[in-house]
Design a protein around this motif. Sequence first.
Motif, PDB file in Angstrom:
ATOM      1  N   GLU A   1       9.872   3.523  -9.464  1.00 37.08           N
ATOM      2  CA  GLU A   1      10.244   4.930  -9.382  1.00 37.08           C
ATOM      3  C   GLU A   1      11.100   5.115  -8.136  1.00 37.08           C
ATOM      4  O   GLU A   1      10.726   4.683  -7.058  1.00 37.08           O
ATOM      5  CB  GLU A   1       8.969   5.768  -9.274  1.00 37.08           C
ATOM      6  CG  GLU A   1       9.220   7.234  -9.208  1.00 37.08           C
ATOM      7  CD  GLU A   1       7.913   7.976  -8.995  1.00 37.08           C
ATOM      8  OE1 GLU A   1       7.773   8.618  -7.956  1.00 37.08           O
ATOM      9  OE2 GLU A   1       7.042   7.897  -9.878  1.00 37.08           O
TER      10      GLU A   1
ATOM     11  N   HIS B   1       1.346  -2.608  11.049  1.00 37.71           N
ATOM     12  CA  HIS B   1       0.490  -3.768  10.767  1.00 37.71           C
ATOM     13  C   HIS B   1       0.030  -4.411  12.064  1.00 37.71           C
ATOM     14  O   HIS B   1      -0.730  -5.384  12.029  1.00 37.71           O
ATOM     15  CB  HIS B   1       1.238  -4.803   9.923  1.00 37.71           C
ATOM     16  CG  HIS B   1       1.433  -4.366   8.506  1.00 37.71           C
ATOM     17  ND1 HIS B   1       0.384  -4.158   7.648  1.00 37.71           N
ATOM     18  CD2 HIS B   1       2.538  -4.075   7.800  1.00 37.71           C
ATOM     19  CE1 HIS B   1       0.840  -3.769   6.467  1.00 37.71           C
ATOM     20  NE2 HIS B   1       2.151  -3.696   6.545  1.00 37.71           N
TER      21      HIS B   1
ATOM     22  N   ASN C   1      -0.622  -4.682   2.900  1.00 35.84           N
ATOM     23  CA  ASN C   1       0.581  -4.499   2.080  1.00 35.84           C
ATOM     24  C   ASN C   1       0.175  -3.895   0.750  1.00 35.84           C
ATOM     25  O   ASN C   1      -0.772  -4.357   0.105  1.00 35.84           O
ATOM     26  CB  ASN C   1       1.273  -5.842   1.806  1.00 35.84           C
ATOM     27  CG  ASN C   1       1.907  -6.447   3.054  1.00 35.84           C
ATOM     28  OD1 ASN C   1       1.765  -7.635   3.302  1.00 35.84           O
ATOM     29  ND2 ASN C   1       2.583  -5.642   3.824  1.00 35.84           N
ATOM     30  N   GLY C   2       0.891  -2.863   0.348  1.00 36.03           N
ATOM     31  CA  GLY C   2       0.631  -2.267  -0.956  1.00 36.03           C
ATOM     32  C   GLY C   2      -0.503  -1.266  -0.973  1.00 36.03           C
ATOM     33  O   GLY C   2      -0.877  -0.751  -2.031  1.00 36.03           O
ATOM     34  N   ALA C   3      -1.076  -0.950   0.192  1.00 38.82           N
ATOM     35  CA  ALA C   3      -2.223  -0.027   0.232  1.00 38.82           C
ATOM     36  C   ALA C   3      -1.829   1.408  -0.105  1.00 38.82           C
ATOM     37  O   ALA C   3      -2.681   2.222  -0.430  1.00 38.82           O
ATOM     38  CB  ALA C   3      -2.878  -0.066   1.614  1.00 38.82           C
ATOM     39  N   GLY C   4      -0.547   1.727   0.032  1.00 35.48           N
ATOM     40  CA  GLY C   4      -0.103   3.085  -0.279  1.00 35.48           C
ATOM     41  C   GLY C   4       0.309   3.884   0.947  1.00 35.48           C
ATOM     42  O   GLY C   4       0.527   5.102   0.854  1.00 35.48           O
ATOM     43  N   LYS C   5       0.475   3.233   2.089  1.00 34.28           N
ATOM     44  CA  LYS C   5       0.819   3.945   3.332  1.00 34.28           C
ATOM     45  C   LYS C   5       2.180   4.626   3.214  1.00 34.28           C
ATOM     46  O   LYS C   5       2.321   5.813   3.494  1.00 34.28           O
ATOM     47  CB  LYS C   5       0.842   2.960   4.522  1.00 34.28           C
ATOM     48  CG  LYS C   5      -0.476   2.222   4.746  1.00 34.28           C
ATOM     49  CD  LYS C   5      -0.398   1.289   5.930  1.00 34.28           C
ATOM     50  CE  LYS C   5       0.606   0.149   5.762  1.00 34.28           C
ATOM     51  NZ  LYS C   5       0.326  -0.776   4.662  1.00 34.28           N
ATOM     52  N   THR C   6       3.198   3.846   2.813  1.00 39.06           N
ATOM     53  CA  THR C   6       4.544   4.414   2.719  1.00 39.06           C
ATOM     54  C   THR C   6       4.580   5.514   1.668  1.00 39.06           C
ATOM     55  O   THR C   6       5.187   6.573   1.871  1.00 39.06           O
ATOM     56  CB  THR C   6       5.568   3.309   2.381  1.00 39.06           C
ATOM     57  OG1 THR C   6       5.565   2.362   3.453  1.00 39.06           O
ATOM     58  CG2 THR C   6       6.966   3.870   2.207  1.00 39.06           C
ATOM     59  N   THR C   7       3.908   5.302   0.554  1.00 47.43           N
ATOM     60  CA  THR C   7       3.859   6.317  -0.495  1.00 47.43           C
ATOM     61  C   THR C   7       3.292   7.615   0.059  1.00 47.43           C
ATOM     62  O   THR C   7       3.877   8.698  -0.118  1.00 47.43           O
ATOM     63  CB  THR C   7       2.996   5.811  -1.674  1.00 47.43           C
ATOM     64  OG1 THR C   7       3.596   4.627  -2.196  1.00 47.43           O
ATOM     65  CG2 THR C   7       2.867   6.860  -2.759  1.00 47.43           C
TER      66      THR C   7
ATOM     67  N   GLN D   1      10.862   3.167   6.658  1.00 45.76           N
ATOM     68  CA  GLN D   1      10.676   1.720   6.752  1.00 45.76           C
ATOM     69  C   GLN D   1      12.010   0.999   6.647  1.00 45.76           C
ATOM     70  O   GLN D   1      12.288   0.069   7.379  1.00 45.76           O
ATOM     71  CB  GLN D   1       9.726   1.259   5.663  1.00 45.76           C
ATOM     72  CG  GLN D   1       8.992   0.011   6.031  1.00 45.76           C
ATOM     73  CD  GLN D   1       7.928  -0.331   5.014  1.00 45.76           C
ATOM     74  OE1 GLN D   1       8.156  -1.150   4.141  1.00 45.76           O
ATOM     75  NE2 GLN D   1       6.786   0.299   5.107  1.00 45.76           N
TER      76      GLN D   1
HETATM   77  N1  LIG Z   1       9.042   3.373  -6.220  1.00 38.34           N
HETATM   78  C1  LIG Z   1       7.996   2.699  -6.686  1.00 38.34           C
HETATM   79  N2  LIG Z   1       7.817   2.501  -8.023  1.00 38.34           N
HETATM   80  C2  LIG Z   1       6.727   1.843  -8.489  1.00 38.34           C
HETATM   81  N3  LIG Z   1       5.772   1.307  -7.705  1.00 38.34           N
HETATM   82  C3  LIG Z   1       5.911   1.468  -6.378  1.00 38.34           C
HETATM   83  C4  LIG Z   1       7.014   2.168  -5.809  1.00 38.34           C
HETATM   84  N4  LIG Z   1       6.860   2.182  -4.455  1.00 38.34           N
HETATM   85  C5  LIG Z   1       5.723   1.512  -4.192  1.00 38.34           C
HETATM   86  N5  LIG Z   1       5.143   1.070  -5.335  1.00 38.34           N
HETATM   87  C6  LIG Z   1       3.877   0.336  -5.438  1.00 38.34           C
HETATM   88  O1  LIG Z   1       2.859   1.152  -4.881  1.00 38.34           O
HETATM   89  C7  LIG Z   1       1.955   0.384  -4.114  1.00 38.34           C
HETATM   90  C8  LIG Z   1       1.896   0.974  -2.711  1.00 38.34           C
HETATM   91  O2  LIG Z   1       3.145   0.735  -2.080  1.00 38.34           O
HETATM   92  P1  LIG Z   1       3.449   1.282  -0.620  1.00 38.34           P
HETATM   93  O3  LIG Z   1       4.842   0.884  -0.284  1.00 38.34           O
HETATM   94  O4  LIG Z   1       3.102   2.714  -0.542  1.00 38.34           O
HETATM   95  O5  LIG Z   1       2.400   0.435   0.232  1.00 38.34           O
HETATM   96  P2  LIG Z   1       2.319   0.175   1.802  1.00 38.34           P
HETATM   97  O6  LIG Z   1       0.894   0.363   2.189  1.00 38.34           O
HETATM   98  O7  LIG Z   1       3.309   1.018   2.521  1.00 38.34           O
HETATM   99  O8  LIG Z   1       2.720  -1.354   1.877  1.00 38.34           O
HETATM  100  P3  LIG Z   1       3.469  -2.202   3.041  1.00 38.34           P
HETATM  101  O9  LIG Z   1       2.459  -2.374   4.133  1.00 38.34           O
HETATM  102  O10 LIG Z   1       3.783  -3.486   2.353  1.00 38.34           O
HETATM  103  O11 LIG Z   1       4.679  -1.434   3.466  1.00 38.34           O
HETATM  104  C9  LIG Z   1       2.450  -1.054  -4.169  1.00 38.34           C
HETATM  105  O12 LIG Z   1       1.710  -1.736  -5.147  1.00 38.34           O
HETATM  106  C10 LIG Z   1       3.892  -0.929  -4.579  1.00 38.34           C
HETATM  107  O13 LIG Z   1       4.305  -2.048  -5.326  1.00 38.34           O
END
Ligand SMILES: Nc1ncnc2c1ncn2[C@@H]1O[C@H](COP(=O)(O)OP(=O)(O)OP(=O)(O)O)[C@@H](O)[C@H]1O
Length: 321
Positions: free
Chosen positions: A310, A206, A57-63, A102
């Motif tokens: 953001e 996951h 969680n939070g690794a940055g995948k969705t970003t 997601q």
């Molecule tokens: N719109 C946003 N504004 C600020 N921070 C963000 C935003 N979106 C994500 N983050 C932060 O960026 C980091 C990566 O988030 P992201 O959703 O990309 O992770 P993830 O790997 O997809 O996580 P998960 O497995 O929980 O879906 C996290 O710390 C999250 O809190």
Amino acid sequence: MTAMTTTAARPAGPPDSGSEPAVRVRGLLKRYGGRPVVEGLDLDVHRGECFALLGPNGAGKTTAVEILEGVRRRDAGEVTVLGQDPATAGRAWRDRVGVVAQTTGAGNALTVRETLDHYARYHGDPRRTAELLDAVGLPEAAGRRVDRLSGGQRRRLEVALGVQGRPELVFLDEPTTGMDPVARRQFWALVEGMREDGTTVLLTTHYLDEAAHLADRVGVLAGGRLVEVAPPDELGGDLRRTATVSWTEAGGTREVATAEPSALLRDLLAAHPAGEVPGLAVTRPGLEEVYLRLVGPDPDPASVPGPACEPTGRTAEGALR
Ligand SMILES: Nc1ncnc2c1ncn2[C@@H]1O[C@H](COP(=O)(O)OP(=O)(O)OP(=O)(O)O)[C@@H](O)[C@H]1O
């Protein structure tokens, strides 16, 4: 559910690592409020490949995936998806890309069938609604209002919408979250059918069994970078090859990690001429253990005080936020 077939002429068969990749990422950087979330990411997804992106969680995948989808702006780096930069690509490119995000806003008073028929108008050559309903296992719910679906049924509808336009490349962000085990396996069959049609799939999940089942290669994202990319059964390299031999000795358990368990077993058997070595077991780390070692004990950057939020997505004018 049946696998879907497409009429689009695309190469079937194994991933094509020779031609230009479907996705090419070099040095991708994304910061939120100054804090890097994706930092120096390099990634190639071959045409026709199913690539699974893993990470805590939070690794940055969705970003990262949203940048590739063209709905989130990057701070630096080169990104090419189906030959174009998603930040500036237009409508024609968008038609070639399928997205199962997601979370989506899908939830309204239209029925499932009406929703599919409605979105079909946005595609040049949409899959037939009946075919889609069958493929995602929703024919019985076709007449039900979307806002009355269960979470798993809604997820199936979102998957149907994501593949409706016969995309060449489909992004699936945690597609099976909320699905029951039967629905997950139906979904796997759907992805396998798309792969056979030559569709490129980039999936985040996951569920390690899902990655092992579907993916040609998996990439583990931690600390904003890919820490390893390999076919699922090769991930972990040396770690995978190291076996743990354990047995009972002097009332306790002895454990030895070795790359050559056969030699140790020969010694143990020689030391037990009567036969059985008490409590003998030989184990090798599975995908889950390898993954846990790769991502470390507490890799969640979300545990660090975060920046201002953001928003994501395109504005009404189509510009990136
Ligand atoms: N719109 C946003 N504004 C600020 N921070 C963000 C935003 N979106 C994500 N983050 C932060 O960026 C980091 C990566 O988030 P992201 O959703 O990309 O992770 P993830 O790997 O997809 O996580 P998960 O497995 O929980 O879906 C996290 O710390 C999250 O809190």
